[in-house]
Design an enzyme around this catalytic site. Structure first.
Site, PDB file in Angstrom:
ATOM      1  N   ASP A  58      -7.051  -0.614  -9.239  1.00 38.77           N
ATOM      2  CA  ASP A  58      -6.187  -0.641  -8.058  1.00 38.77           C
ATOM      3  C   ASP A  58      -4.762  -0.226  -8.416  1.00 38.77           C
ATOM      4  O   ASP A  58      -4.084   0.443  -7.627  1.00 38.77           O
ATOM      5  CB  ASP A  58      -6.193  -2.042  -7.446  1.00 38.77           C
ATOM      6  CG  ASP A  58      -5.322  -2.139  -6.206  1.00 38.77           C
ATOM      7  OD1 ASP A  58      -5.734  -1.629  -5.149  1.00 38.77           O
ATOM      8  OD2 ASP A  58      -4.215  -2.702  -6.308  1.00 38.77           O
TER       9      ASP A  58
ATOM     10  N   ASN B 192       3.770  -6.016  -4.663  1.00 42.91           N
ATOM     11  CA  ASN B 192       4.567  -4.812  -4.897  1.00 42.91           C
ATOM     12  C   ASN B 192       6.021  -5.069  -4.489  1.00 42.91           C
ATOM     13  O   ASN B 192       6.382  -6.180  -4.093  1.00 42.91           O
ATOM     14  CB  ASN B 192       3.966  -3.611  -4.148  1.00 42.91           C
ATOM     15  CG  ASN B 192       3.967  -3.808  -2.631  1.00 42.91           C
ATOM     16  OD1 ASN B 192       4.666  -4.654  -2.088  1.00 42.91           O
ATOM     17  ND2 ASN B 192       3.169  -3.014  -1.940  1.00 42.91           N
TER      18      ASN B 192
END
Length: 325
Positions: free
Chosen positions: A198, A9
């Site tokens: 996810d 991320n």
């Protein structure tokens, strides 16, 4: 393999879905090898279920992930695989355990994808290992049946939702299943599905908190039915429960087989993901309380609270046991 920027991320933490995909690939390799270890009809092992897996420590860009798998139990038609994930800092040589997971596979014939083949038995070091494995097998079989029976929910969009409500953070992703997503049998890899799940769960968590979030754990992921190449899948996620420092998000996958298929839309996969909110320094942050509005939302909140308390009690018992040893 080394973790790259596209595995992580914006804060540099590797996506939980990336790790889940690596775990599933390791499980698929070892179980397919085992199921083809004796003379007979060739097959490919298909993922049926992932037991709860905890993300024990964050993994970051530049670290090396080492995934190891071991077959721990076989029934007549299924294989239990236990997988460990280690991360290594190649600058310092420091290693740490980041994940432990248990997966269940079934061998499907290459000639007939609807035919489940028999699994070659493994040799156990002790009789207790076989007995413990059989107990785990019966428990997961029962849980899969119970989960499938309550899989009728659908997520509908809500106009102008209030902040911190279920409708405010819920999210969906639509994906066309292509050849690169599939196994030799033309069905979606379990790891591909888990990675997408996810991703959706992470969006729900980020919308709710407006902070950096990471996957903390995943409750059992149940693969109810196969997803065929050419299907359009809808991955939907919604917040079900929040504690002071964690969020539980329900995610399910529905498949629309519209290419040469008369079948209607069906529920293929379901699971619960748990996320935590982190500061820029990587410290846990308080999670905004989920505001429940409908009776169904309140019921799901209480069910999530029960799972949270049960997991917390189990973790405390394990810590006490470890301290005594």
């Amino acid at each position: 393999r080394i973790m790259r920027p596209d595995d992580a991320n914006i804060a540099g933490n590797v996506h939980g879905g990336t790790i889940l995909k690596m775990i599933e690939e390791a499980g698929a390799i070892i179980s397919t090898r085992h199921c083809n270890s004796q003379a007979g009809e060739p097959c490919v092992a298909a993922l049926a279920r992932v037991e709860r897996t905890d993300f024990l420590s964050p993994m970051c860009i530049g670290e090396v992930a080492n995934v190891s798998a071991e077959i721990t139990y076989t029934s007549r038609h299924s294989v239990e695989v236990q997988v460990n994930v280690m991360s290594e800092n190649i600058l310092t040589g420091a290693k740490k355990l980041t994940n432990k997971a248990t997966l269940w596979y079934v061998p499907l014939s290459l000639k007939n994808v609807n035919k489940v083949l028999e699994v070659p038995p493994i040799q156990y070091m002790r009789k207790e290992q076989e007995d413990e494995g059989k107990k785990r097998y019966e428990e997961q079989k029962l849980d899969r049946l119970e989960t499938k029976q309550r899989n009728g929910d659908v997520i509908f969009p809500i106009i102008n939702p209030e902040p911190h409500t279920v409708g405010h953070s819920q999210s969906s992703l639509i994906h066309l299943v292509g050849p690169s997503d599939c196994t030799l049998l033309g069905f979606v890899h379990g790891g591909v599905t888990m990675k997408l799940m996810d991703e959706v769960a992470g969006i729900v968590a980020a919308r709710h908190c407006k902070t950096n979030i990471v996957t903390a754990s995943v409750d059992a992921i149940n693969f109810h039915e196969k997803i065929k190449k050419g299907c359009v899948i809808t991955i939907s996620g919604r917040m079900t429960f929040t504690s002071n420092k964690s969020m539980e998000i329900e995610v399910f996958v529905d498949a629309d087989p519209f290419v040469d298929e008369p079948r209607e839309r069906y529920r293929a996969v379901s699971a619960f993901f748990t996320y935590v909110s982190l500061s820029k320094e990587g410290k846990p942050l308080p999670v905004p309380q989920l505001l429940t509005e409908t009776e169904d939302e309140k019921r799901r909140f209480e069910e999530g609270k029960g799972r949270y308390l049960q997991t917390k009690a189990k973790r405390q018992a394990q810590m006490q046991q470890a301290a005594q040893q």
